[in-house]
Design a protein around this motif. Structure first.
Motif, PDB file in Angstrom:
ATOM      1  N   ARG A   2       0.839  -1.190   0.000  1.00 52.70           N
ATOM      2  CA  ARG A   2       0.000   0.000   0.000  1.00 52.70           C
ATOM      3  C   ARG A   2       0.882   1.250   0.000  1.00 52.70           C
ATOM      4  NH1 ARG A   2      -3.273  -3.710   2.909  1.00 52.70           N
ATOM      5  NH2 ARG A   2      -5.431  -3.647   2.150  1.00 52.70           N
ATOM      6  N   THR A   3       0.344   2.337  -0.525  1.00 52.60           N
ATOM      7  CA  THR A   3       1.106   3.585  -0.625  1.00 52.60           C
ATOM      8  C   THR A   3       0.799   4.492   0.562  1.00 52.60           C
ATOM      9  OG1 THR A   3       1.003   3.450  -3.038  1.00 52.60           O
ATOM     10  CG2 THR A   3       1.604   5.574  -2.071  1.00 52.60           C
ATOM     11  N   PRO A   4       1.786   4.826   1.403  1.00 49.05           N
ATOM     12  CA  PRO A   4       1.547   5.723   2.543  1.00 49.05           C
ATOM     13  C   PRO A   4       1.223   7.137   2.061  1.00 49.05           C
ATOM     14  CG  PRO A   4       3.606   4.488   2.788  1.00 49.05           C
ATOM     15  CD  PRO A   4       3.164   4.312   1.374  1.00 49.05           C
ATOM     16  N   ILE A   5       0.281   7.795   2.760  1.00 46.84           N
ATOM     17  CA  ILE A   5      -0.054   9.169   2.408  1.00 46.84           C
ATOM     18  C   ILE A   5      -0.084  10.080   3.629  1.00 46.84           C
ATOM     19  CG2 ILE A   5      -2.555   8.807   2.552  1.00 46.84           C
ATOM     20  CD1 ILE A   5      -0.611  11.028   0.037  1.00 46.84           C
ATOM     21  N   LEU A   6      -0.495   9.553   4.806  1.00 47.23           N
ATOM     22  CA  LEU A   6      -0.495  10.334   6.056  1.00 47.23           C
ATOM     23  C   LEU A   6       0.292   9.595   7.123  1.00 47.23           C
ATOM     24  CD1 LEU A   6      -4.220  11.461   6.631  1.00 47.23           C
ATOM     25  CD2 LEU A   6      -2.399  12.748   5.498  1.00 47.23           C
ATOM     26  N   THR A   7       1.123  10.308   7.872  1.00 54.74           N
ATOM     27  CA  THR A   7       1.738   9.723   9.060  1.00 54.74           C
ATOM     28  C   THR A   7       1.125  10.376  10.293  1.00 54.74           C
ATOM     29  OG1 THR A   7       3.565  11.322   8.977  1.00 54.74           O
ATOM     30  CG2 THR A   7       3.926   9.178   7.917  1.00 54.74           C
ATOM     31  N   ILE A   8       1.054   9.603  11.369  1.00 51.87           N
ATOM     32  CA  ILE A   8       0.426  10.061  12.603  1.00 51.87           C
ATOM     33  C   ILE A   8       1.472  10.141  13.708  1.00 51.87           C
ATOM     34  CG2 ILE A   8      -1.350   9.574  14.335  1.00 51.87           C
ATOM     35  CD1 ILE A   8      -2.470  10.229  11.572  1.00 51.87           C
ATOM     36  N   ALA A   9       1.519  11.292  14.388  1.00 52.27           N
ATOM     37  CA  ALA A   9       2.425  11.474  15.522  1.00 52.27           C
ATOM     38  C   ALA A   9       1.652  12.131  16.662  1.00 52.27           C
ATOM     39  CB  ALA A   9       3.621  12.334  15.132  1.00 52.27           C
ATOM     40  N   PRO A  10       1.919  11.741  17.917  1.00 52.47           N
ATOM     41  CA  PRO A  10       1.193  12.330  19.051  1.00 52.47           C
ATOM     42  C   PRO A  10       1.661  13.735  19.411  1.00 52.47           C
ATOM     43  CG  PRO A  10       2.775  10.730  19.839  1.00 52.47           C
ATOM     44  CD  PRO A  10       2.815  10.663  18.350  1.00 52.47           C
TER      45      PRO A  10
ATOM     46  N   ILE B 120       4.089   7.338  14.671  1.00 55.75           N
ATOM     47  CA  ILE B 120       3.863   6.011  15.248  1.00 55.75           C
ATOM     48  C   ILE B 120       2.982   5.132  14.357  1.00 55.75           C
ATOM     49  CG2 ILE B 120       4.156   6.822  17.615  1.00 55.75           C
ATOM     50  CD1 ILE B 120       1.079   6.874  17.831  1.00 55.75           C
ATOM     51  N   ALA B 121       2.402   5.713  13.301  1.00 59.30           N
ATOM     52  CA  ALA B 121       1.529   4.954  12.401  1.00 59.30           C
ATOM     53  C   ALA B 121       1.381   5.735  11.100  1.00 59.30           C
ATOM     54  CB  ALA B 121       0.164   4.715  13.041  1.00 59.30           C
ATOM     55  N   PHE B 122       0.786   5.096  10.113  1.00 61.15           N
ATOM     56  CA  PHE B 122       0.507   5.813   8.869  1.00 61.15           C
ATOM     57  C   PHE B 122      -0.768   5.278   8.227  1.00 61.15           C
ATOM     58  CE2 PHE B 122       2.927   2.203   7.161  1.00 61.15           C
ATOM     59  CZ  PHE B 122       2.244   1.903   5.997  1.00 61.15           C
ATOM     60  N   PHE B 123      -1.359   6.135   7.414  1.00 60.41           N
ATOM     61  CA  PHE B 123      -2.512   5.754   6.600  1.00 60.41           C
ATOM     62  C   PHE B 123      -2.056   5.606   5.155  1.00 60.41           C
ATOM     63  CE2 PHE B 123      -4.983   7.424  10.155  1.00 60.41           C
ATOM     64  CZ  PHE B 123      -6.091   6.584  10.173  1.00 60.41           C
ATOM     65  N   SER B 124      -2.604   4.601   4.485  1.00 64.08           N
ATOM     66  CA  SER B 124      -2.329   4.427   3.057  1.00 64.08           C
ATOM     67  C   SER B 124      -3.387   5.167   2.244  1.00 64.08           C
ATOM     68  CB  SER B 124      -2.318   2.939   2.696  1.00 64.08           C
ATOM     69  OG  SER B 124      -3.584   2.358   2.975  1.00 64.08           O
ATOM     70  N   THR B 125      -3.183   5.245   0.954  1.00 63.83           N
ATOM     71  CA  THR B 125      -4.114   5.978   0.095  1.00 63.83           C
ATOM     72  C   THR B 125      -5.505   5.347   0.073  1.00 63.83           C
ATOM     73  OG1 THR B 125      -3.232   4.710  -1.774  1.00 63.83           O
ATOM     74  CG2 THR B 125      -2.338   6.927  -1.428  1.00 63.83           C
ATOM     75  N   ASP B 126      -5.612   4.074   0.421  1.00 66.91           N
ATOM     76  CA  ASP B 126      -6.925   3.426   0.458  1.00 66.91           C
ATOM     77  C   ASP B 126      -7.545   3.468   1.848  1.00 66.91           C
ATOM     78  OD1 ASP B 126      -5.170   1.688   1.643  1.00 66.91           O
ATOM     79  OD2 ASP B 126      -5.872  -0.100   0.604  1.00 66.91           O
ATOM     80  N   GLY B 127      -6.985   4.278   2.757  1.00 64.77           N
ATOM     81  CA  GLY B 127      -7.572   4.480   4.072  1.00 64.77           C
ATOM     82  C   GLY B 127      -7.205   3.437   5.110  1.00 64.77           C
ATOM     83  N   LYS B 128      -6.236   2.599   4.827  1.00 61.73           N
ATOM     84  CA  LYS B 128      -5.817   1.555   5.769  1.00 61.73           C
ATOM     85  C   LYS B 128      -4.839   2.134   6.785  1.00 61.73           C
ATOM     86  CE  LYS B 128      -5.212  -2.815   7.118  1.00 61.73           C
ATOM     87  NZ  LYS B 128      -6.285  -3.644   7.701  1.00 61.73           N
ATOM     88  N   LEU B 129      -5.118   1.895   8.079  1.00 65.25           N
ATOM     89  CA  LEU B 129      -4.221   2.347   9.147  1.00 65.25           C
ATOM     90  C   LEU B 129      -3.206   1.257   9.439  1.00 65.25           C
ATOM     91  CD1 LEU B 129      -3.406   4.347  11.399  1.00 65.25           C
ATOM     92  CD2 LEU B 129      -5.098   3.208  12.877  1.00 65.25           C
ATOM     93  N   ILE B 130      -1.916   1.605   9.356  1.00 64.30           N
ATOM     94  CA  ILE B 130      -0.819   0.663   9.590  1.00 64.30           C
ATOM     95  C   ILE B 130      -0.082   1.105  10.849  1.00 64.30           C
ATOM     96  CG2 ILE B 130       1.164  -0.491   8.575  1.00 64.30           C
ATOM     97  CD1 ILE B 130      -1.392  -0.782   6.917  1.00 64.30           C
TER      98      ILE B 130
ATOM     99  N   THR C 267       4.747  11.860   2.267  1.00 63.00           N
ATOM    100  CA  THR C 267       3.573  11.766   3.129  1.00 63.00           C
ATOM    101  C   THR C 267       3.316  13.111   3.819  1.00 63.00           C
ATOM    102  OG1 THR C 267       4.889  11.013   5.026  1.00 63.00           O
ATOM    103  CG2 THR C 267       3.960   9.313   3.584  1.00 63.00           C
ATOM    104  N   TYR C 268       2.091  13.273   4.291  1.00 72.54           N
ATOM    105  CA  TYR C 268       1.727  14.450   5.077  1.00 72.54           C
ATOM    106  C   TYR C 268       1.644  14.032   6.542  1.00 72.54           C
ATOM    107  CZ  TYR C 268       0.452  16.305   0.510  1.00 72.54           C
ATOM    108  OH  TYR C 268       0.487  16.713  -0.789  1.00 72.54           O
ATOM    109  N   ARG C 269       2.273  14.802   7.392  1.00 70.81           N
ATOM    110  CA  ARG C 269       2.340  14.463   8.816  1.00 70.81           C
ATOM    111  C   ARG C 269       1.208  15.143   9.573  1.00 70.81           C
ATOM    112  NH1 ARG C 269       7.362  15.971  12.806  1.00 70.81           N
ATOM    113  NH2 ARG C 269       6.924  14.476  14.469  1.00 70.81           N
ATOM    114  N   VAL C 270       0.435  14.346  10.304  1.00 68.51           N
ATOM    115  CA  VAL C 270      -0.678  14.859  11.094  1.00 68.51           C
ATOM    116  C   VAL C 270      -0.358  14.639  12.572  1.00 68.51           C
ATOM    117  CG1 VAL C 270      -3.146  14.694  11.580  1.00 68.51           C
ATOM    118  CG2 VAL C 270      -2.316  14.339   9.246  1.00 68.51           C
ATOM    119  N   ILE C 271      -0.415  15.738  13.347  1.00 69.35           N
ATOM    120  CA  ILE C 271      -0.170  15.660  14.786  1.00 69.35           C
ATOM    121  C   ILE C 271      -1.518  15.518  15.496  1.00 69.35           C
ATOM    122  CG2 ILE C 271       0.966  16.727  16.760  1.00 69.35           C
ATOM    123  CD1 ILE C 271       2.819  16.127  14.382  1.00 69.35           C
TER     124      ILE C 271
END
Length: 284
Positions: free
Chosen positions: A142-150, A157-167, A180-184
């Motif tokens: 899957r292609t990562p598009i968003l990364t998640i950081a606290p 600590i995680a990322f979302f793929s273009t199809d909405g899957k949380l890894i 990727t775009y980083r979301v805090i």
């Protein structure tokens, strides 16, 4: 020999006997030749069958029983995986017993199912090679598009793929090659674990619009308070407030505001786009 002798009955009879004898000899020769050919054909067929059986029994047609024991195995090649470590793919393969049938009889469906259980894997192609027998595992991720950081200073600590899957964190950190775009976010107010593809696309559109209008790269989206969202670009923080239908219209004001920010000699805290009137908040 005179003409009388040639036309004598005994001469004609002897001649017919000689011709019949020669014909019998020819037929016997042809029969023996036919039998010899049949024998040679039978021997060749037997030899070919024996050779075929011998070749099929060669160990090079079969995978080693320890083919999945190590990544260094000559019978296994894992390619195209940039997110999933090869060791995890190998661990998935080990859930299956190595099939010792000739490689062209090996079924790969169960191997594929085991690898597909790895979250970042979108598809798998397994190629079988003959003599020596080996498998090539082609991983489509899957292609990562968003990364998640606290927090801003904490690695994702995680990322979302273009199809909405949380890894999850098992596959972090990502290679820097991924755009990727980083979301805090801490998950409070709007838990990222409940986001779907539409929500992911919303962040993706927001970041892409900001980059297009500002001409600068988005460093992160601060979503710790969903009702008061910030977006950081190199020149300044952009304060958007909450998402609403007018958010993108407000973003389109940025090209006219950035030159003003760059001309200021004071440090800017953020550009406030929450209201109909634009504000540049200075850092006190």
């Amino acid at each position: 020999m005179s003409n009388e002798e040639m036309h004598h009955p005994s001469y004609n009879q002897n001649r017919r006997l000689q011709q019949a004898k020669m014909q019998r000899q020819i037929r016997r020769s042809q029969k023996r030749l036919k039998q010899l050919r049949a024998l040679l054909k039978f021997i060749i067929i037997v030899l070919m069958i024996a050779l075929g059986v011998f070749i099929l029994k060669l160990p090079q047609w079969r995978l080693h029983t320890n083919a999945f024991d190590s990544l260094k195995s000559s019978a296994l090649e894992i390619v195209n995986n940039r997110i999933v470590p090869s060791q995890k793919v190998l661990a998935a393969l080990r859930r299956n017993q190595v099939c010792t049938k000739p490689i062209f009889l090996v079924k790969t469906e169960n191997l594929k199912k085991s690898i597909m259980q790895l979250e970042p894997v979108q598809n798998v192609y397994i190629r079988r090679f003959w003599f020596p027998a080996r498998l090539q595992i082609i991983v489509i991720e899957r292609t990562p598009i968003l990364t998640i950081a606290p927090n801003i200073d904490v690695p994702p600590i995680a990322f979302f793929s273009t199809d909405g899957k949380l890894i999850g964190r098992d596959y972090m950190p990502l290679s820097e090659d991924f755009k990727t775009y980083r979301v805090i976010t801490r998950g409070t107010g709007d838990d990222y674990r409940n986001w779907d593809q539409a929500k992911v696309n919303q962040f993706r559109k927001l970041a892409a619009t900001l980059e297009m209008d500002s001409g600068e790269q988005v460093e992160y989206i601060d979503y710790r308070n969903p009702k008061d969202v910030y977006v950081k670009i190199p020149t300044a923080n952009i304060r958007l407030g909450s998402f609403n239908p007018g958010t993108y219209e407000k973003i389109h004001r940025i090209p006219s505001l950035l030159p003003q920010v760059k001309m200021l000699n004071k440090k800017v805290k953020y550009i406030d786009l929450r209201w109909d009137t634009n504000y540049i908040k200075l850092d006190e």
